[in-house]
Scaffold this active site. Structure first.
Site, PDB file in Angstrom:
ATOM      1  N   SER A 102      -2.600  -3.722  -3.253  1.00  0.00           N
ATOM      2  CA  SER A 102      -2.448  -2.412  -2.789  1.00  0.00           C
ATOM      3  C   SER A 102      -3.309  -1.510  -2.595  1.00  0.00           C
ATOM      4  O   SER A 102      -4.608  -1.507  -3.186  1.00  0.00           O
ATOM      5  CB  SER A 102      -1.400  -1.782  -3.886  1.00  0.00           C
ATOM      6  OG  SER A 102      -0.555  -0.886  -3.318  1.00  0.00           O
ATOM      7  N   ASP A 110      -3.601   2.299  -2.833  1.00  0.00           N
ATOM      8  CA  ASP A 110      -2.938   3.281  -3.253  1.00  0.00           C
ATOM      9  C   ASP A 110      -3.990   4.690  -3.132  1.00  0.00           C
ATOM     10  O   ASP A 110      -4.717   4.935  -4.241  1.00  0.00           O
ATOM     11  CB  ASP A 110      -2.322   3.122  -4.564  1.00  0.00           C
ATOM     12  CG  ASP A 110      -1.316   1.954  -4.628  1.00  0.00           C
ATOM     13  OD1 ASP A 110      -0.656   1.674  -3.302  1.00  0.00           O
ATOM     14  OD2 ASP A 110      -0.947   1.248  -5.693  1.00  0.00           O
ATOM     15  N   SER A 125       0.953  -1.218  -0.087  1.00  0.00           N
ATOM     16  CA  SER A 125      -0.180  -0.149   0.187  1.00  0.00           C
ATOM     17  C   SER A 125       0.834   1.127  -0.089  1.00  0.00           C
ATOM     18  O   SER A 125       1.963   1.198   0.335  1.00  0.00           O
ATOM     19  CB  SER A 125      -1.186  -0.033   1.376  1.00  0.00           C
ATOM     20  OG  SER A 125      -1.930  -1.094   0.973  1.00  0.00           O
TER      21      SER A 125
END
Lengths: 392, 338
Positions: free
Chosen positions: A311, A313, A273
C-alpha cells in the site's frame, strides 16, 4: 457521441450524480452518501456540503476519462482513469502558500513535491490524484498551469512544484496505455470549484476499489468548535485498499456479512493504496499539521484497513488559517494546543466517513477484459447496520 | 586522463579505483544527453545502478537532504522500504514530469507483463538553474526520447564537465558541471557522481587552500545533487548515514555555505538484492556491522569532494548572448598539491 464513450470534464462538482452513460440505470439510482443512509460517524457535525470544500477557499475539480469496452489493447483502452485536483486557496498558488505537512503511513506509493513541503512547511501548488502510470503527465500539465500563471516560477529559487499522488487501477484500466495527458491535469485544475464534490468513480478515483467493492473519491468534513471560534476540518480521499473481510462500517463488520459481489475475472489485485488530503481553516503551523496527518491513519484503521505492504498510504494536511506570502514577513499565529484534540477527532471522523462515501457513492464498473468491480449494495448495508442497532 | 590527475591533485587518504569514477562499482554506469534548445544550455544525466538488460533488481538506498528539501520522486518507497529499482535521472526542474513519464514508459517496455513495476517508482531528481536558463524553453524542449537517449548512452566511461545536467550548472562564480570519483576501501569500492552547483566566488578550497575563481556570473542557485554507489553491503539506515557523511565532502571544498538552499544525496549499495521471486520465508542479507562504516564514510566524503573538483576542472567555458561563463583556471590548483 458514441454511447460507450464518455469524457466528463469537471462535471463532477456540478453534478454529483453524474456518471458514465453506459452504466446501467439501476447501479446509478441507488448510490447515496453514508450519512443520507442514516450512518452517522462520530459525534461532530459536518459542514454544509460535508466535503473538503467546506473549508473556505478550498476547491476540487475532476476530469474523468471513460472510453471503450472489451479486451485490453494497450494504447487504445478500455480507459477508466482521470485526474482530481485540490486547490488550497484562490490566490496565486506559487506566491502564496499555506502551512502544510505530510505523513507516510506505508510508502509503496508516489507523492511528488513533498521536498518543498518539508523544507518550507508550505503548500504552494495544486495537489492532484491520478493513477500510477500517469504521475509524470499530470505533473507536467500542472507545472504548465503554474508557469502560465506565474512566469517567474523558476526565477526566484523557491523550488515549488506540483504535488501529484497515485493509486494503482490496473484491473479496469489500460494502465500501460497512459491515457491521461498533461492537458487533463490542466483541465482538472481549471474545473476546480467550491460547493458539492462529486464522489465515487470520478477523477483519479475512476478505476479504484476498496474492500473488493468499487470505490474511488470520497470526502467529508467536521465543524470544530474551539473556544469562541468555529473552524472546519475537511478530508478528501482516493480509496484503493482493503480486503473484503476487513471492512467495518461504524465498527460493524459489514465485510464479513457481504461475501458475494466479488470482483469478476482477473487475478489477485495488488498495490493497495490510499491518498488523503486534510484541509482546515484553523490556523496551524506545520508541526501541528503533521500531528493531524498522523490521525488520518486512525480514521483509516476504523474502516478495517491494515495498511498492507503493497500500500502507498500517503497523507498531506494544510491550513488555510494563515496565508503565507512568500518572501514577505510572516505574521504567524497558531491555535493553542489546548484545542487541538478537537481537530484530531474531526480528522479521524471525517477520514472514516470520506472512505465510506467513496464506497457508497461509487457505482459498479466494468472495464478492460470485461473485469468488473461491484458496488457496495446499499440496501444490504442498511439492513446490516439496522440489525446491529446502528440505524433505527 | 582526468585533468585533476594531470595536475597531480590528490584528495584525501584513500586511493581512487581504476576509473576514478562511480563506475568502479561494478554494474554502475552513467549516461548523458544534450538537448537542443537554442541558446539555452540543457541536458540530463542518468545513473544506472545495474544493467537494465538484467531485468529488475531491488537495491537498498538511503537519502539525505538539507532541511529534507529537494525535488525527488520515488521518495515514499526509498524512505519507507529503503529500496529502489529505477535508473536515477538528474534533470532540469522544468523537465521533471516529462522525464518521470519517460521512465514509466521505459519500465513498461522493459516488462510489459508487470506494467509499471519494472521501473517503478521512477527516481527523478530535479535541479533548478534559475535565471541563467529560460525555464519555459527547457519545458518546451526536453522530450521523452531524451531520457531514452541518456539511458542508451549509459557507459562505464563516465563523461564529466559540461555534459548532461552539467550544461546548466554554475559553481563558485564559474561554470560547474558533472563530476565523478571513486575510492577503494580494502576490497570494496565507493563511487560518487555529482552535479556540482552552488558555492560563492572566493569559497573554493582545495586541500584546505583557497583557490580564487573569476566572477563571471552572479551566484548560482545554491542547489546540489550527488549519487553515491558502493559494493559494500550496507542496509538502508547505514546508507542514509553514508549520504549524510558524504555531504561533508561538499562542505570541505566550499561548495556549501550557510545560504545553500537545496542539497540532496542518494546512496545505494549494489551488494544486497532484495528478491521479488524468492518464496523463501527467510532471506539472507549480507550486512556490515557499524564498526566497519568509518572508512566508508571517509571514502564517501572524499569521493564527493574529488568529484566536485573534477567537475570544475572538466567544464568548458561558455558564451551565450555576449555573456561569458568562465571556468576554473586549473593552473591555480598547483598550490594545492599535497
Amino acid at each position: 457521441m458514441d454511447r460507450r464513450t464518455f469524457i466528463g470534464l469537471g462535471l463532477g462538482a456540478l453534478l454529483p450524480w453524474c456518471a458514465p452513460s453506459w452504466t446501467s440505470a439501476k447501479s446509478l439510482e441507488d448510490r447515496a452518501r453514508a450519512r443520507s443512509l442514516g450512518i452517522v460517524i462520530g459525534s461532530m457535525q459536518p459542514g454544509p456540503f460535508n466535503a473538503i470544500t467546506d473549508v473556505p477557499g478550498v476547491r476540487v475539480g475532476h476530469v474523468t476519462l471513460v472510453r471503450g469496452d472489451g479486451p485490453l489493447v494497450v494504447g487504445e483502452g478500455p480507459v477508466r482513469t482521470g485526474v482530481t485536483a485540490i486547490l488550497p486557496h484562490g490566490g496565486t498558488l506559487s506566491r502564496e502558500g499555506c502551512y502544510a505537512a505530510d505523513f507516510t503511513l506505508n510508502g509503496n506509493g508516489e507523492l511528488t513535491g513533498v521536498g518543498f513541503v518539508r523544507q518550507r512547511g508550505l503548500l504552494a501548488a495544486p495537489i492532484l490524484f491520478t493513477n500510477t502510470s500517469s504521475v509524470g503527465n499530470v505533473y507536467d500539465g500542472a507545472l504548465r498551469w503554474m508557469m502560465d500563471r506565474d512566469p517567474g516560477l523558476f526565477d526566484r529559487g523557491d523550488r515549488i512544484e506540483p504535488i501529484v499522488g497515485e493509486t494503482w487501477g490496473d484491473f479496469l484500466n489500460d494502465t500501460a496505455g497512459r491515457h491521461v495527458r498533461p492537458e487533463h491535469a490542466y483541465e482538472a485544475i481549471e474545473a476546480a470549484q467550491s460547493g458539492p464534490v462529486a464522489e465515487g468513480c470520478v477523477g483519479g478515483g475512476t478505476a479504484m476499489r476498496a474492500f473488493d467493492f468499487k470505490a474511488g473519491i470520497g470526502t467529508a468534513s467536521r465543524i470544530v468548535p474551539c473556544a469562541d471560534a468555529r473552524y472546519t476540518a475537511g478530508v478528501i480521499v482516493q480509496s484503493n485498499f482493503g480486503r473484503r473481510d476487513q471492512l467495518r462500517v461504524d465498527g460493524v463488520p459489514v465485510g464479513r456479512e457481504i461475501l458475494d459481489q466479488r470482483p469478476e475475472r482477473g487475478g489477485p489485485r495488488k498495490n493497495k493504496s490510499m491518498l488523503v488530503v486534510v484541509a482546515t481553516d484553523a490556523p496551524l503551523i506545520p508541526v501541528q499539521l503533521q500531528r493531524l496527518c498522523k490521525r488520518v491513519s486512525m480514521g483509516l484503521a476504523r474502516t478495517g484497513a491494515i495498511s498492507s505492504h503493497g500500500s502507498g498510504d500517503l497523507f498531506i494536511a494544510f491550513s488555510t488559517g494563515k496565508r503565507v506570502v512568500l518572501d514577505q514577513p510572516v505574521d504567524a499565529y497558531a491555535l493553542n494546543n489546548r484545542w487541538i484534540s478537537h481537530l484530531h477527532q474531526a480528522v479521524i471522523e471525517a477520514t472514516e466517513e470520506a472512505i465510506l462515501n467513496s464506497l457508497t457513492m461509487a457505482h459498479s464498473m466494468t472495464g478492460r477484459d470485461g473485469n468488473t468491480y461491484h458496488a457496495l449494495p446499499l440496501d444490504r448495508l442498511v439492513q446490516i447496520m439496522r440489525a446491529h442497532g446502528r440505524i433505527e | 586522463m582526468k585533468k585533476l590527475h594531470q595536475e597531480g591533485i590528490q584528495i584525501g587518504q584513500f586511493q581512487p579505483g581504476v576509473r576514478d569514477s562511480i563506475a568502479d562499482v561494478e554494474g554502475v554506469s552513467v549516461g548523458h544527453v544534450d538537448v537542443e534548445a537554442g541558446n539555452t544550455q540543457v541536458g540530463l544525466s542518468v545513473v544506472e545502478p545495474y544493467p537494465l538488460s538484467e531485468g529488475r533488481r531491488r537495491l537498498y538506498i538511503g537519502r539525505w537532504a538539507l532541511d529534507g528539501g529537494g525535488r525527488i520522486s520515488g521518495l515514499g518507497v526509498a524512505e519507507d522500504f529503503g529500496t529502489f529499482s529505477a535508473p536515477i535521472a538528474v534533470v532540469p526542474a522544468p523537465a521533471f514530469g516529462r522525464v518521470y513519464e519517460a521512465l514509466i514508459h521505459q519500465g513498461i517496455r522493459r516488462n510489459s507483463g508487470l506494467s509499471t513495476d519494472a521501473g517503478w517508482p521512477p527516481l527523478v531528481m530535479g535541479m533548478e538553474d534559475g535565471a541563467w536558463n529560460d525555464a519555459r524553453r527547457i519545458y518546451e524542449s526536453v522530450r521523452q526520447r531524451d531520457l531514452d537517449r541518456a539511458l542508451s548512452a549509459a557507459s562505464e566511461a563516465v563523461l564529466e564537465g559540461s555534459v548532461g545536467i552539467g550544461h546548466s550548472l554554475r559553481a563558485f562564480g564559474v561554470r560547474g558541471g558533472v563530476g565523478s570519483a571513486s575510492r577503494r576501501v580494502g576490497a570494496q569500492h565507493m563511487g560518487a557522481f555529482v552535479a556540482a552547483n552552488g558555492g560563492l566566488p572566493g569559497d573554493l578550497r582545495v586541500n584546505g587552500r583557497a583557490v580564487s575563481t573569476p566572477v563571471s556570473t552572479v551566484g548560482g542557485p545554491q542547489e546540489f545533487v550527488a549519487v553515491l554507489a558502493t559494493d559494500a553491503p550496507l542496509l538502508p539506515y547505514q546508507l542514509r548515514a553514508l549520504a549524510q557523511r558524504a555531504a561533508l565532502g561538499a562542505s570541505r571544498c566550499g561548495l556549501w555555505n550557510p545560504l545553500t538552499r537545496t542539497a540532496q544525496i542518494c546512496a545505494f549499495s549494489t551488494a544486497v538484492l532484495e528478491s521479488d521471486a524468492s518464496a523463501a520465508e527467510l532471506e539472507r542479507i549480507p550486512a556490515m556491522d557499524d564498526d566497519g562504516l568509518d572508512a566508508l564514510f571517509q571514502a564517501g566524503a572524499e569521493s564527493v569532494e574529488a568529484a566536485i573538483l573534477s567537475a570544475l576542472c572538466e567544464a568548458d567555458p561558455l558564451e551565450v548572448d555576449g555573456r561569458v561563463l568562465d571556468v576554473l583556471d586549473i593552473r591555480l590548483l598547483h598550490a594545492a598539491r599535497q
